[in-house]
Design a protein around this motif. Structure first.
Motif, PDB file in Angstrom:
ATOM      1  N   LEU A 237      38.665  -3.866  33.817  1.00 17.17           N
ATOM      2  CA  LEU A 237      38.101  -5.400  33.273  1.00 17.17           C
ATOM      3  C   LEU A 237      38.510  -5.962  34.670  1.00 17.17           C
ATOM      4  CD1 LEU A 237      38.685  -7.080  31.486  1.00 17.17           C
ATOM      5  CD2 LEU A 237      40.914  -7.492  31.258  1.00 17.17           C
ATOM      6  N   ILE A 238      37.143  -7.155  35.021  1.00 19.81           N
ATOM      7  CA  ILE A 238      37.374  -7.666  35.502  1.00 19.81           C
ATOM      8  C   ILE A 238      37.827  -9.779  35.328  1.00 19.81           C
ATOM      9  CG2 ILE A 238      35.797  -8.638  37.779  1.00 19.81           C
ATOM     10  CD1 ILE A 238      34.556  -5.672  36.922  1.00 19.81           C
ATOM     11  N   ILE A 239      38.953  -9.878  36.329  1.00 23.62           N
ATOM     12  CA  ILE A 239      39.244 -11.548  36.063  1.00 23.62           C
ATOM     13  C   ILE A 239      38.608 -12.775  37.108  1.00 23.62           C
ATOM     14  CG2 ILE A 239      40.580 -13.048  35.308  1.00 23.62           C
ATOM     15  CD1 ILE A 239      41.794 -10.601  33.845  1.00 23.62           C
ATOM     16  N   SER A 240      37.774 -13.686  36.879  1.00 23.01           N
ATOM     17  CA  SER A 240      37.407 -14.221  38.078  1.00 23.01           C
ATOM     18  C   SER A 240      39.037 -15.075  38.663  1.00 23.01           C
ATOM     19  CB  SER A 240      36.142 -14.553  38.124  1.00 23.01           C
ATOM     20  OG  SER A 240      35.911 -15.745  38.932  1.00 23.01           O
ATOM     21  N   CYS A 241      39.167 -15.617  39.315  1.00 21.92           N
ATOM     22  CA  CYS A 241      40.388 -16.616  39.642  1.00 21.92           C
ATOM     23  C   CYS A 241      39.495 -17.515  40.313  1.00 21.92           C
ATOM     24  CB  CYS A 241      41.234 -16.187  39.888  1.00 21.92           C
ATOM     25  SG  CYS A 241      42.225 -15.797  37.973  1.00 21.92           S
ATOM     26  N   THR A 242      38.413 -17.328  40.866  1.00 18.15           N
ATOM     27  CA  THR A 242      37.456 -18.316  41.705  1.00 18.15           C
ATOM     28  C   THR A 242      36.663 -18.818  41.940  1.00 18.15           C
ATOM     29  OG1 THR A 242      35.503 -16.881  41.843  1.00 18.15           O
ATOM     30  CG2 THR A 242      37.471 -16.417  43.519  1.00 18.15           C
ATOM     31  N   GLY A 243      35.957 -20.636  42.871  1.00 20.34           N
ATOM     32  CA  GLY A 243      35.491 -20.843  41.798  1.00 20.34           C
ATOM     33  C   GLY A 243      35.802 -22.840  41.365  1.00 20.34           C
ATOM     34  N   LEU A 244      36.646 -23.080  41.344  1.00 17.02           N
ATOM     35  CA  LEU A 244      37.736 -23.893  41.262  1.00 17.02           C
ATOM     36  C   LEU A 244      37.067 -25.629  41.834  1.00 17.02           C
ATOM     37  CD1 LEU A 244      39.781 -24.606  39.499  1.00 17.02           C
ATOM     38  CD2 LEU A 244      41.420 -25.530  40.323  1.00 17.02           C
ATOM     39  N   LYS A 245      36.092 -26.187  40.846  1.00 13.88           N
ATOM     40  CA  LYS A 245      35.428 -27.470  41.119  1.00 13.88           C
ATOM     41  C   LYS A 245      36.205 -28.676  40.447  1.00 13.88           C
ATOM     42  CE  LYS A 245      31.414 -26.717  38.436  1.00 13.88           C
ATOM     43  NZ  LYS A 245      30.181 -26.015  38.669  1.00 13.88           N
ATOM     44  N   VAL A 246      35.582 -29.912  41.564  1.00 12.87           N
ATOM     45  CA  VAL A 246      36.084 -31.068  40.347  1.00 12.87           C
ATOM     46  C   VAL A 246      34.904 -31.178  39.540  1.00 12.87           C
ATOM     47  CG1 VAL A 246      35.885 -33.512  41.132  1.00 12.87           C
ATOM     48  CG2 VAL A 246      37.333 -31.833  42.148  1.00 12.87           C
ATOM     49  N   ASN A 247      35.297 -31.353  38.537  1.00 12.02           N
ATOM     50  CA  ASN A 247      35.199 -32.190  36.804  1.00 12.02           C
ATOM     51  C   ASN A 247      34.135 -33.467  36.886  1.00 12.02           C
ATOM     52  OD1 ASN A 247      33.536 -31.785  34.709  1.00 12.02           O
ATOM     53  ND2 ASN A 247      35.400 -31.539  33.254  1.00 12.02           N
ATOM     54  N   THR A 248      32.615 -33.142  36.991  1.00  6.95           N
ATOM     55  CA  THR A 248      32.308 -34.583  38.006  1.00  6.95           C
ATOM     56  C   THR A 248      31.107 -35.686  36.368  1.00  6.95           C
ATOM     57  OG1 THR A 248      30.230 -34.152  39.017  1.00  6.95           O
ATOM     58  CG2 THR A 248      32.645 -34.048  40.226  1.00  6.95           C
ATOM     59  N   GLY A 249      31.616 -34.648  36.106  1.00  3.16           N
ATOM     60  CA  GLY A 249      30.338 -34.690  34.324  1.00  3.16           C
ATOM     61  C   GLY A 249      30.228 -36.192  33.891  1.00  3.16           C
TER      62      GLY A 249
END
Length: 374
Positions: A237-249
């Protein structure tokens, strides 16, 4: 406005985003007697401080979502904001609906991979099911690989290993030091020591090079993971905890001239967006040099609402000042590390202050609802 003062006619505050900052703003507007609308994609507040434990503990997810309508009634609208027409002082929703404002508080937060974030137009029951399904995947796996050793990855690895000590848990991180770079070095080192004590295996200074090919959050036996140093690992099982970015939509197209390089909105000391006296940015979408945390978002909300009241009452505006960093990392319900106002805290203090219940009680109390019993 507070203390019995009346709100002038025509004042209507729109709050975009129902995270910690948005809910804090809505609660204060309600308390002061303002007309307001809170808009969020979900129908419930997500106490995402507890999202990682909801990913590993059966039945826990239901305690992390608190229905908006039960607290804010008709002042809550569910939907996705796709634009802000500042010339008409109107917020545009997906599907064509429009809501006018006299003042606007943008609290759009950050986006990132599930389970750390759940950002979708959805009923909270479907969100709870998504977390329950991930719990089942974790239970089915003999080994789990966590990608990313920032604060979220550290907490994720600790939660899994605490709940399921028999499972192999590996944390891969591109840097030598773990957790948030703005934490004290001794706190970051202590986070590493806690993980090692729990039996988490650490692979530091490595990036996963085939992440785009990997299926996340689904148990598949002996999946091969390759790092940029040529190492190969296998995991179920692989869980990603990277790539957080400001929600600009919600605002990127209409407020493009106000964007910082990371997509956050440039603000002055009063948290007003550059060039707009009646538009405020709160939390992760405010370009303020400090860690992106629920605690800071709530402080921002208090300043924004106070300044709306102050501007209407002809009073001096309040400034927001960053302070020494306070950050607590819950490393399972039995341990934690952190600092308060720049000073390192004993692990037992973090455990009692945050790790045991992840401050769920505070959100349920603030929303004036009764927390369900697990």
């Amino acid at each position: 406005m507070g203390g019995g003062a009346s709100v002038p006619d025509g004042v209507h505050v729109v709050v975009v985003g129902g995270g910690f900052g948005g809910v804090a703003a809505a609660q204060q507007l309600k308390r002061r007697g303002f007309s307001f609308t809170l808009i969020d994609m979900r129908d419930a507040f997500h106490h995402n401080v507890a999202a990682l434990r909801a990913s590993v503990r059966p039945g826990f997810a239901q305690t992390t979502f608190i229905p908006f309508a039960d607290t804010f009634g008709d002042s809550f609208v569910q939907g996705r904001v796709v634009g802000v027409a500042t010339d008409r002082q109107t917020v545009l929703l997906e599907g064509g609906a429009e809501i006018q404002y006299s003042h606007l508080i943008l609290c759009t937060g950050s986006d990132g991979p599930f389970p750390g974030r759940f950002n979708a137009v959805a009923a909270h029951r479907s969100a709870v099911r998504a977390y329950d399904e991930l719990v089942a995947q974790v239970q089915a796996a003999d080994s789990v690989l966590v990608i990313g050793g920032g604060s979220t990855g550290v907490e994720m690895a600790a939660e899994i290993k605490t709940e399921y000590p028999e499972k192999k848990v590996v944390l891969v991180h591109s840097r030598a030091a773990l957790a948030d770079p703005e934490l004290r070095p001794d706190v970051r080192q202590q986070a590493k020591e806690v993980l090692l004590e729990k039996g988490v295996e650490l692979l530091l200074g490595h990036k996963v090079s085939n992440q785009s090919e990997l299926q996340l959050n689904v148990c598949r036996k002996n999946v091969i993971v390759v790092t940029d140093k040529g190492d190969q690992l296998t995991s179920d099982l692989i869980i990603s905890c990277t790539g957080l970015k400001v929600n600009t939509g919600a605002y990127a197209a209409d407020l493009s001239s106000c964007l910082a390089s990371n997509g956050a909105l440039k603000v002055n000391a009063h948290l007003q967006v550059d060039g707009f006296a009646n538009v405020f940015a709160v939390g992760d979408c405010a370009d303020v040099n400090e860690p992106k945390m629920a605690y800071h978002a709530e402080l921002h909300a208090a300043v924004a609402v106070s300044n709306i009241a102050n501007s209407l009452g002809g009073k001096e505006l309040t400034s927001y000042h960053t302070g020494n960093i306070t950050m607590l990392l819950a490393m399972g319900p039995d341990d934690g590390v952190g600092q308060f106002n720049g000073f390192q805290l004993p692990r037992c203090v973090v455990r009692l202050g945050k790790s045991r219940d992840l401050l769920l009680w505070k959100s349920w109390k603030g929303m004036k609802q009764k927390q369900p019993v697990m």
